[in-house]
Motif scaffolding. Structure first.
Motif, short mmCIF file in Angstrom:
data_model
loop_
_atom_site.label_atom_id
_atom_site.label_comp_id
_atom_site.label_asym_id
_atom_site.label_seq_id
_atom_site.Cartn_x
_atom_site.Cartn_y
_atom_site.Cartn_z
N ALA A 383 0.85 -1.19 0.00
CA ALA A 383 0.00 0.00 0.00
C ALA A 383 0.88 1.24 0.00
CB ALA A 383 -0.91 -0.01 1.22
N LEU A 384 0.62 2.15 -0.96
CA LEU A 384 1.37 3.40 -1.03
C LEU A 384 0.76 4.46 -0.13
CD1 LEU A 384 2.06 3.47 -4.87
CD2 LEU A 384 3.56 2.65 -3.06
N ASP A 385 -0.56 4.60 -0.20
CA ASP A 385 -1.32 5.51 0.64
C ASP A 385 -2.77 5.07 0.58
OD1 ASP A 385 -2.31 6.50 -1.85
OD2 ASP A 385 -0.68 7.95 -1.92
N GLU A 386 -3.70 5.97 0.92
CA GLU A 386 -5.11 5.60 0.93
C GLU A 386 -5.68 5.45 -0.46
OE1 GLU A 386 -7.55 8.02 3.39
OE2 GLU A 386 -6.00 8.33 4.91
N THR A 387 -4.99 5.91 -1.49
CA THR A 387 -5.56 5.96 -2.83
C THR A 387 -4.88 5.04 -3.83
OG1 THR A 387 -4.11 7.79 -3.49
CG2 THR A 387 -6.22 8.36 -2.45
N ALA A 388 -3.74 4.45 -3.51
CA ALA A 388 -3.01 3.66 -4.51
C ALA A 388 -2.22 2.56 -3.83
CB ALA A 388 -2.07 4.56 -5.32
N PHE A 389 -1.92 1.52 -4.62
CA PHE A 389 -1.12 0.40 -4.11
C PHE A 389 -0.39 -0.26 -5.27
CE2 PHE A 389 -5.39 -1.13 -5.04
CZ PHE A 389 -5.18 -2.27 -5.79
N ARG A 399 2.70 -3.48 -10.87
CA ARG A 399 1.60 -2.63 -11.33
C ARG A 399 1.18 -1.69 -10.21
NH1 ARG A 399 -0.27 -4.25 -16.01
NH2 ARG A 399 -2.10 -2.92 -15.83
N ARG A 400 0.80 -0.49 -10.62
CA ARG A 400 0.24 0.50 -9.70
C ARG A 400 -1.24 0.65 -10.02
NH1 ARG A 400 1.95 5.68 -7.13
NH2 ARG A 400 0.09 7.01 -7.03
N THR A 401 -2.08 0.60 -8.99
CA THR A 401 -3.53 0.69 -9.16
C THR A 401 -4.07 1.84 -8.33
OG1 THR A 401 -3.68 -1.70 -9.51
CG2 THR A 401 -5.72 -0.55 -8.96
#
Length: 726
Positions: A383-389, A399-401
């Motif tokens: 998890a990168l932050d609340e909006t992307a992983f 992959r980034r989503t």
């Protein structure tokens, strides 16, 4: 040596025992006396959960608290849960009760508070070791499933037998781990670097390779330090000084570990969660039934995700405490045994990824949003932050989503094997990816660790057909119905999703399948398990050394095993220990049927001629298995040393078997008809003589032949592996 692992079928009862143990620690609803009585029955109930027949409070000559048997070895237990440590008198009382029973019965003294130094010394200095001593750390390891009862009692008994130690701390029960061999840098086979494709600015470098292990995991630890999970233990690798040492000397750990600020390391093993600190192992969680992973909450607490197994109703996430028995479990509306991993996006948002897509949920309020598609086998999650992983799936594609739109972008694709992969991030922003790589001339699987550096501004790659296609958010992505409706809808979608995933994976495998294999599958009416029966048997015979000399496993079978797991694998390798779902197999078969029909239009899928061809080739091994042969069926091939490991199969084609039978029969008949009188009945003398000739003319020569064949087969196998590596 293959371990026999039993599973707990009554998961709810097992978890109730763990929770009750936490209440007993605080004396909630119990006095010290009633707690001790309840402790006896709890031990017996735990053993029964693991399918061990146990009886509490056995009243006989010298009452014992618990009696049970494991693999024919009988144990009697004296359990004490008191404030003070057990002294010499307590242990001597159990020793007397053991002597009142049949020889070979082991005494087990379980003291939650430990033992006095005098008690330990007296037992160790006795004439004969008859009692095994356990403490709370052994009990909690069994209760949590970190070391299941069968394994723990075998370890304790071996330690007492080989080293004469009546009491061994949990961490010393395991054989001292050695650092496995590996290289700092890329493998020799990776001549063009680890990247196959990447967006501008992405840099990747192999920092470790050649780590032979059936388990893998990676976590960042200090500056330029990695904690690498292997089947021998967890390694502490310093990339700056290029050194490595054992950080957790516990075998069979799984997936990524979690380093804690106090210097301890939290790890997964079997069905439990352990913490290693200062040379001591503490069990802090347990009752896990399926594929699990550790999750670090934003507030610093440790959670464990469990995807649910065969005997569970759903996936779950559990908050752990410093002691076993105080964990808080929350169910997740996700089909059991379908999720791969999970990670926290925020304080109240947990992302779960698996076969049926992405799910964002809260442990307290339930599902929030979901997307029905995800990459195949997305084991690596960050998890990168609340909006992307970030995810890494079967094609070893990073992959980034974006969660708001569920749009997915491929950042890099790696020259690694499409199997299990794990992700970790360092404090400086570097990513570390662990995945298996190709190795020439090695039977064991080896994995590598790749350091990936992403640019601040990410470009884009054209998405392939095997990836998630971005789409605008739909109203159905927002969960407004009840949890029951969510579960029904997820289960309804799961079957189609699984079938589609199997269809896509089969299309990837079609280029590697020889035509004769597809013909054999068509002869079985595309019943994949039935079609693979002969191939599995041949593979097993080759692994066991029972196949004809020179036979080799068809190269496309491991490719199928990467997707079909235990349906193909006959030996239970860790890499292929998973079992695909029935919808997945159906979709896989559907794709192969369509591919075959496209090349052979107008033909019957399962004609009588093809069924005859399948029957003729079902018992052969090697690359020619499945090739139809005209005419009558060939005789069964001779399988060396397949009967009792001495005679060839079928036995009527082994001359040594007939030679032994002839001499035994001649002696038997001669003694009955012409034998001189003796003190024994003639029939008994004839049997003894026949047995002697069978041994001298059959068993011993067959054993010598086996040794000769093994000696001859060694150089041939080495030459075959060298040729395959070229």
């Amino acid at each position: 040596m293959r371990k026999t692992v039993r599973v707990v079928r009554d998961m709810d009862r097992w978890r109730q025992l763990i929770s009750e143990y936490g209440r007993l620690q605080q004396l909630l609803g119990h006095t010290p006396q009633s707690r001790g009585q309840r402790f006896n029955t709890m031990i017996a109930e735990l053993l029964r959960c693991w399918d061990i027949q146990a009886t509490a409070n056995v009243r006989a000559a010298g009452e014992v608290d618990v009696a049970f048997a494991i693999d024919g070895v009988r144990f009697v237990v004296e359990a004490k849960w008191e404030r003070t440590k057990a002294d010499t008198g307590r242990v001597a009382k159990l020793q007397k009760r053991v002597r009142q029973r049949l020889s070979g019965t082991y005494g087990v003294f379980l003291s939650v508070s430990g033992y006095t130094p005098e008690a330990l010394a007296d037992v160790a200095d006795g004439d004969r070791l008859e009692v095994l001593l356990l403490s709370s750390e052994h009990w909690e390891a069994m209760l949590g499933g970190l070391v299941p009862p069968q394994e723990l009692f075998n370890l304790v008994r071996d330690r007492a037998s080989f080293y004469g130690e009546p009491y061994t701390p949990l961490s010393r029960l395991f054989a001292s781990a050695e650092v496995p061999g590996f290289s700092f840098g890329p493998p020799s086979e990776m001549t063009d670097g680890p990247l196959l494709a990447a967006v501008d600015g992405v840099d990747a470098q192999v920092v470790l390779s050649g780590i032979e292990s059936g388990q893998l995991g990676v976590a960042c630890h200090r500056k330029d330090g990695l904690l690498v999970t292997t089947e021998r233990g967890v390694l502490d690798v310093d990339l700056e000084s290029c050194t490595a040492e054992i950080a957790v000397p516990v075998p069979d750990c799984r997936r990524n570990v979690l380093p804690i600020e106090d210097g301890s390391i939290v790890f997964l093993r079997q069905s439990g969660v352990g913490r290693f600190h200062g040379g001591r192992i503490t069990t802090i969680g347990g009752g896990l039934s399926g594929n699990s992973c550790l999750c670090r909450h934003p507030d610093g607490s440790v959670w464990v995700f469990d995807n649910g197994g065969r005997y569970d109703n759903s996936a779950s996430v559990t908050r752990l405490d410093d002691r076993l028995g105080h964990q808080q479990r929350h169910e997740i509306v996700y089909p059991p045994a379908n999720a791969f991993t999970s990670a926290w996006l925020s304080d109240d948002a947990l992302l779960t990824v698996g076969h049926v897509g992405y799910l964002v949920s809260s442990p307290t309020t339930g599902p929030k949003s979901r997307h029905p598609e995800s990459p195949s086998n997305p084991m690596g999650l960050l998890a990168l932050d609340e909006t992307a992983f970030l995810t890494v799936g079967d094609s070893v594609s990073l992959r980034r989503t974006e969660i708001d739109t569920w749009s997915s972008q491929e950042l890099a694709r790696f020259a690694l094997r499409p199997s299990v992969a794990e992700l970790a991030s360092a404090a400086n922003g570097d990513l570390y990816l662990a995945a298996y790589h190709d190795t020439a001339g090695h039977d064991r699987m080896s994995f590598a660790v790749v350091r990936v550096r992403l640019p601040s501004e990410l470009g884009g790659l054209e998405l392939g057909t095997d990836f998630v296609t971005p789409r605008p958010p739909a109203a159905s992505d927002k969960i407004t119905s009840s949890p029951i409706d969510d579960a029904v809808r997820v289960l309804a979608d799961a079957q189609q999703q699984e079938s589609d995933r199997g269809y896509r994976d089969a299309l990837e495998c079609v280029p590697s399948l020889p035509w004769h294999a597809l013909e054999g599958l068509a002869a079985c009416d595309f019943d994949i398990p039935r079609w693979l029966t002969g191939w599995r048997n041949g593979w097993r015979d080759i692994e066991l050394g029972d196949a004809p000399v020179g036979a080799r496993v068809a190269g496309w079978l491991p490719v199928l095993a990467d997707h079909l797991g235990s349906v193909v694998d006959p030996m239970g390798h860790d890499r292929w220990s998973f079992t695909p779902t029935e919808p997945y197999i159906a979709g896989f078969a559907r794709a192969l049927r369509e591919a075959w029909a496209k090349e052979r239009p107008g033909e019957s899928v399962a004609s009588d001629d093809m069924k005859t061809a399948r029957n003729e080739t079902a018992h052969r091994v090697g690359d020619d298995v499945g090739t139809p042969r005209p005419g009558p069926p060939e005789p069964l091939p001779k399988r060396m040393n397949a009967v009792l490991r001495l005679f060839d199969a079928p036995v009527y084609r082994d001359w040594l078997f007939w030679f032994m039978l002839a001499w035994a029969a001649i002696d038997f008949v001669s003694v009955l008809t012409l034998g001189p009188p003796s003190g024994l009945p003639k029939w008994l003398t004839a049997v003894i003589g026949a047995a002697f000739f069978a041994l001298a003319c059959g068993i011993i020569p067959a054993w010598i032949r086996l040794l000769v064949r093994r000696r001859r087969r060694g150089p041939r196998r080495t030459a075959a592996k060298t040729k395959a590596g070229k």
